[in-house]
Motif scaffolding. Structure first.
Motif, PDB file in Angstrom:
ATOM      1  N   LYS A   1      -3.636   1.876  10.962  1.00 37.33           N
ATOM      2  CA  LYS A   1      -2.888   2.194   9.760  1.00 37.33           C
ATOM      3  C   LYS A   1      -3.723   2.144   8.488  1.00 37.33           C
ATOM      4  O   LYS A   1      -3.483   2.894   7.548  1.00 37.33           O
ATOM      5  CB  LYS A   1      -1.679   1.248   9.626  1.00 37.33           C
ATOM      6  N   TYR A   2      -4.692   1.232   8.431  1.00 35.94           N
ATOM      7  CA  TYR A   2      -5.351   0.982   7.145  1.00 35.94           C
ATOM      8  C   TYR A   2      -6.870   1.086   7.190  1.00 35.94           C
ATOM      9  O   TYR A   2      -7.509   1.105   6.152  1.00 35.94           O
ATOM     10  CB  TYR A   2      -4.980  -0.420   6.641  1.00 35.94           C
ATOM     11  N   GLY A   3      -7.443   1.118   8.362  1.00 34.96           N
ATOM     12  CA  GLY A   3      -8.888   1.072   8.463  1.00 34.96           C
ATOM     13  C   GLY A   3      -9.365  -0.358   8.689  1.00 34.96           C
ATOM     14  O   GLY A   3      -8.756  -1.308   8.182  1.00 34.96           O
ATOM     15  N   PRO A   4     -10.424  -0.556   9.445  1.00 34.91           N
ATOM     16  CA  PRO A   4     -10.833  -1.902   9.855  1.00 34.91           C
ATOM     17  C   PRO A   4     -11.316  -2.790   8.720  1.00 34.91           C
ATOM     18  O   PRO A   4     -11.343  -4.007   8.860  1.00 34.91           O
ATOM     19  CB  PRO A   4     -11.960  -1.624  10.853  1.00 34.91           C
ATOM     20  N   ALA A   5     -11.669  -2.210   7.580  1.00 35.09           N
ATOM     21  CA  ALA A   5     -12.272  -3.031   6.521  1.00 35.09           C
ATOM     22  C   ALA A   5     -11.248  -3.589   5.535  1.00 35.09           C
ATOM     23  O   ALA A   5     -11.607  -4.330   4.632  1.00 35.09           O
ATOM     24  CB  ALA A   5     -13.308  -2.200   5.761  1.00 35.09           C
ATOM     25  N   ILE A   6      -9.981  -3.209   5.683  1.00 37.56           N
ATOM     26  CA  ILE A   6      -8.979  -3.598   4.685  1.00 37.56           C
ATOM     27  C   ILE A   6      -8.093  -4.709   5.247  1.00 37.56           C
ATOM     28  O   ILE A   6      -7.289  -4.470   6.142  1.00 37.56           O
ATOM     29  CB  ILE A   6      -8.112  -2.398   4.277  1.00 37.56           C
ATOM     30  N   PRO A   7      -8.215  -5.937   4.746  1.00 36.40           N
ATOM     31  CA  PRO A   7      -7.333  -7.009   5.225  1.00 36.40           C
ATOM     32  C   PRO A   7      -5.923  -6.804   4.711  1.00 36.40           C
ATOM     33  O   PRO A   7      -5.706  -6.249   3.631  1.00 36.40           O
ATOM     34  CB  PRO A   7      -7.970  -8.273   4.631  1.00 36.40           C
ATOM     35  N   ARG A   8      -4.937  -7.273   5.475  1.00 34.27           N
ATOM     36  CA  ARG A   8      -3.544  -7.140   5.083  1.00 34.27           C
ATOM     37  C   ARG A   8      -2.855  -8.486   5.178  1.00 34.27           C
ATOM     38  O   ARG A   8      -2.856  -9.128   6.229  1.00 34.27           O
ATOM     39  CB  ARG A   8      -2.828  -6.132   5.989  1.00 34.27           C
ATOM     40  N   GLU A   9      -2.270  -8.904   4.066  1.00 34.43           N
ATOM     41  CA  GLU A   9      -1.535 -10.158   4.035  1.00 34.43           C
ATOM     42  C   GLU A   9      -0.154  -9.963   4.640  1.00 34.43           C
ATOM     43  O   GLU A   9       0.376  -8.857   4.666  1.00 34.43           O
ATOM     44  CB  GLU A   9      -1.399 -10.646   2.588  1.00 34.43           C
ATOM     45  N   PRO A  10       0.475 -11.038   5.125  1.00 36.61           N
ATOM     46  CA  PRO A  10       1.854 -10.913   5.609  1.00 36.61           C
ATOM     47  C   PRO A  10       2.782 -10.439   4.500  1.00 36.61           C
ATOM     48  O   PRO A  10       2.521 -10.640   3.312  1.00 36.61           O
ATOM     49  CB  PRO A  10       2.198 -12.347   6.048  1.00 36.61           C
ATOM     50  N   TYR A  11       3.867  -9.804   4.893  1.00 36.51           N
ATOM     51  CA  TYR A  11       4.845  -9.341   3.914  1.00 36.51           C
ATOM     52  C   TYR A  11       5.524 -10.512   3.219  1.00 36.51           C
ATOM     53  O   TYR A  11       5.687 -11.589   3.793  1.00 36.51           O
ATOM     54  CB  TYR A  11       5.926  -8.508   4.602  1.00 36.51           C
ATOM     55  N   GLY A  12       5.976 -10.278   1.991  1.00 34.59           N
ATOM     56  CA  GLY A  12       6.788 -11.263   1.292  1.00 34.59           C
ATOM     57  C   GLY A  12       8.241 -11.150   1.717  1.00 34.59           C
ATOM     58  O   GLY A  12       8.634 -10.221   2.420  1.00 34.59           O
ATOM     59  N   PRO A  13       9.076 -12.088   1.310  1.00 37.22           N
ATOM     60  CA  PRO A  13      10.485 -12.091   1.713  1.00 37.22           C
ATOM     61  C   PRO A  13      11.263 -10.939   1.090  1.00 37.22           C
ATOM     62  O   PRO A  13      10.992 -10.507  -0.025  1.00 37.22           O
ATOM     63  CB  PRO A  13      10.995 -13.447   1.212  1.00 37.22           C
ATOM     64  N   VAL A  14      12.253 -10.435   1.841  1.00 33.02           N
ATOM     65  CA  VAL A  14      13.159  -9.400   1.356  1.00 33.02           C
ATOM     66  C   VAL A  14      14.470  -9.557   2.115  1.00 33.02           C
ATOM     67  O   VAL A  14      14.480  -9.928   3.285  1.00 33.02           O
ATOM     68  CB  VAL A  14      12.566  -7.987   1.569  1.00 33.02           C
ATOM     69  N   SER A  15      15.587  -9.301   1.454  1.00 32.51           N
ATOM     70  CA  SER A  15      16.878  -9.393   2.128  1.00 32.51           C
ATOM     71  C   SER A  15      17.103  -8.164   2.992  1.00 32.51           C
ATOM     72  O   SER A  15      16.572  -7.072   2.716  1.00 32.51           O
ATOM     73  CB  SER A  15      18.013  -9.528   1.117  1.00 32.51           C
ATOM     74  N   VAL A  16      17.894  -8.333   4.042  1.00 32.80           N
ATOM     75  CA  VAL A  16      18.254  -7.214   4.909  1.00 32.80           C
ATOM     76  C   VAL A  16      18.905  -6.108   4.086  1.00 32.80           C
ATOM     77  O   VAL A  16      18.581  -4.927   4.234  1.00 32.80           O
ATOM     78  CB  VAL A  16      19.193  -7.689   6.032  1.00 32.80           C
ATOM     79  N   THR A  17      19.822  -6.482   3.193  1.00 29.78           N
ATOM     80  CA  THR A  17      20.529  -5.493   2.373  1.00 29.78           C
ATOM     81  C   THR A  17      19.569  -4.651   1.555  1.00 29.78           C
ATOM     82  O   THR A  17      19.634  -3.415   1.561  1.00 29.78           O
ATOM     83  CB  THR A  17      21.524  -6.196   1.437  1.00 29.78           C
ATOM     84  N   ASP A  18      18.669  -5.283   0.840  1.00 26.05           N
ATOM     85  CA  ASP A  18      17.753  -4.541  -0.027  1.00 26.05           C
ATOM     86  C   ASP A  18      16.836  -3.631   0.779  1.00 26.05           C
ATOM     87  O   ASP A  18      16.550  -2.494   0.383  1.00 26.05           O
ATOM     88  CB  ASP A  18      16.923  -5.510  -0.868  1.00 26.05           C
ATOM     89  N   PHE A  19      16.369  -4.133   1.904  1.00 21.79           N
ATOM     90  CA  PHE A  19      15.452  -3.353   2.728  1.00 21.79           C
ATOM     91  C   PHE A  19      16.128  -2.098   3.267  1.00 21.79           C
ATOM     92  O   PHE A  19      15.579  -0.992   3.196  1.00 21.79           O
ATOM     93  CB  PHE A  19      14.943  -4.215   3.883  1.00 21.79           C
ATOM     94  N   LEU A  20      17.341  -2.246   3.802  1.00 25.80           N
ATOM     95  CA  LEU A  20      18.026  -1.118   4.428  1.00 25.80           C
ATOM     96  C   LEU A  20      18.553  -0.114   3.409  1.00 25.80           C
ATOM     97  O   LEU A  20      18.479   1.100   3.629  1.00 25.80           O
ATOM     98  CB  LEU A  20      19.172  -1.623   5.301  1.00 25.80           C
ATOM     99  N   ARG A  21      19.088  -0.600   2.302  1.00 26.65           N
ATOM    100  CA  ARG A  21      19.649   0.312   1.309  1.00 26.65           C
ATOM    101  C   ARG A  21      18.579   1.273   0.796  1.00 26.65           C
ATOM    102  O   ARG A  21      18.819   2.476   0.641  1.00 26.65           O
ATOM    103  CB  ARG A  21      20.261  -0.471   0.150  1.00 26.65           C
ATOM    104  N   ASP A  22      17.392   0.771   0.556  1.00 18.54           N
ATOM    105  CA  ASP A  22      16.310   1.603   0.048  1.00 18.54           C
ATOM    106  C   ASP A  22      15.968   2.727   1.025  1.00 18.54           C
ATOM    107  O   ASP A  22      15.818   3.884   0.630  1.00 18.54           O
ATOM    108  CB  ASP A  22      15.080   0.737  -0.234  1.00 18.54           C
ATOM    109  N   GLN A  23      15.862   2.406   2.310  1.00 16.89           N
ATOM    110  CA  GLN A  23      15.478   3.413   3.288  1.00 16.89           C
ATOM    111  C   GLN A  23      16.585   4.443   3.501  1.00 16.89           C
ATOM    112  O   GLN A  23      16.324   5.643   3.638  1.00 16.89           O
ATOM    113  CB  GLN A  23      15.117   2.728   4.604  1.00 16.89           C
ATOM    114  N   PHE A  24      17.825   3.974   3.522  1.00 13.71           N
ATOM    115  CA  PHE A  24      18.958   4.867   3.735  1.00 13.71           C
ATOM    116  C   PHE A  24      19.078   5.868   2.588  1.00 13.71           C
ATOM    117  O   PHE A  24      19.228   7.078   2.802  1.00 13.71           O
ATOM    118  CB  PHE A  24      20.224   4.015   3.852  1.00 13.71           C
TER     119      PHE A  24
END
Length: 347
Positions: free
Chosen positions: A307-330
């Motif tokens: 997804k990002y290339g081997p040289a780019i570190p990725r931190e864990p995601y921060g917290p998000v509510s189920v509601t906020d996450f789903l509403r945005d995608q829908f």
């Protein structure tokens, strides 16, 4: 690649009785295959799941009864921003694949039938409201849909326990998410034959599901495809009578920090026959806050590289509510369809 190589890349067919049973080696083998499927494509088919064939037949009959209605009857239950995610959508209302045409499918969204004075409705919680459907179908039609919805909720909770066990985080890890007012959406969908005159036409455009898990009951027409991310090839998921195609959504991929994946899939109904499918979207407690599961903070290197290339570190995601996450995608998927439509035909 030969047929044997292609076959090994297809999502496996798993026997759920091995997880529910008392045979230790059989359960261990089931969990090993389940975990591999969730890491590979996030797709598998489930047999011996406990849902009665008679109920499956009833829900397919309900779908056909709905979609055989005249359009003026179906439009009386039209999905709008005011219907809280419930109601009928016409062909072209949604556009799941950016750059394609709007999806050539019609469907209806149903869920727990909550009265207007229910506390969750009054608070405006995601996915909470009263069902909207053509009144001419009658109460028995709605009762069949609710019976099926409740049955699939039970199956979904068991599947979530299996997913936790395959991650070795304890079978009960997701219980708080699944046992307190879980949000679930039942969708009946009709796909007319997909036009072959344009490479942008899709029954359902290539996309990843938004929620936690999807349990799909498909008829025998076929047309569902999942992408092999290494090759880009779309692989047919041939229907297995009575089986559920289970796939993980973006919510689960985020929650597990991509130890489980959400994969791209689409529907191309090139057959001359109408296709019906019954997806059940399970999103859990709408107020639950998703944070990276302890022990999964290190994202798999294969995912990082792809997804990002081997040289780019990725931190864990921060917290998000189920509601906020789903509403945005829908909202984004429906906005794409509105933007696609010529201004002259907007209503």
């Amino acid at each position: 690649m030969g047929s044997m190589g292609r076959q090994t890349r297809l999502p496996p067919v798993l026997d759920f009785s091995a997880f529910r049973g008392e045979d230790g080696p059989a359960k261990a083998e089931f969990l090993q295959r389940l975990g591999q499927a969730c890491r590979d494509k996030g797709f598998f088919q489930l047999i011996n799941h406990g849902v009665e064939p008679e109920l499956q037949q009833k829900i397919f009959a309900a779908a056909k009864e709905l979609f055989d209605l005249p359009m003026e009857e179906k439009l009386k239950a039209r999905l709008t921003p005011a219907t809280k995610g419930r109601g009928y959508e016409t062909i072209g209302d949604q556009m799941l694949e950016p750059g394609s045409a709007p999806d050539t499918k019609e469907g209806i969204y149903l869920g727990d039938d909550l009265p207007a004075d229910d506390p969750r409705v009054l608070k405006g919680e995601y996915g909470c409201g009263s069902n909207i459907y053509p009144a001419c179908l009658g109460p028995q039609w709605h009762a069949t849909c609710i019976e099926y919805l409740q049955t699939l909720k039970t199956l979904a909770r068991d599947v979530m326990r299996a997913l936790a066990a395959a991650l070795a985080i304890g079978d009960d890890y997701f219980d708080q998410f699944t046992e307190t007012d879980p949000v679930a959406t039942l969708r009946l969908i009709h796909y007319p034959p997909t036009p072959t005159t344009s490479d942008k036409e899709r029954g359902c455009g290539a996309h990843r599901d938004f929620g936690c898990i999807t349990l799909l009951l498909q008829d025998q027409v076929g047309g569902l495809q999942v992408q092999d991310e290494e090759t880009g090839e779309f692989l047919d998921i041939d229907p297995v009578p009575g089986a559920y195609v289970v796939n993980l959504g973006n919510l689960m991929a985020r929650w597990t920090n991509h130890h489980y994946t959400s994969n791209t899939h689409r529907v191309l109904n090139y057959s001359p026959t109408d296709r019906y499918s019954i997806p059940f979207f399970y999103s859990g407690n709408a107020n639950h806050v998703l944070d990276t599961i302890p022990g999964l903070e290190q994202r798999p290197q294969s995912v990082v590289a792809r997804k990002y290339g081997p040289a780019i570190p990725r931190e864990p995601y921060g917290p998000v509510s189920v509601t906020d996450f789903l509403r945005d995608q829908f909202v984004r998927s429906y906005a794409r369809a509105q933007e696609y439509r010529p201004k002259a035909v907007e209503v």
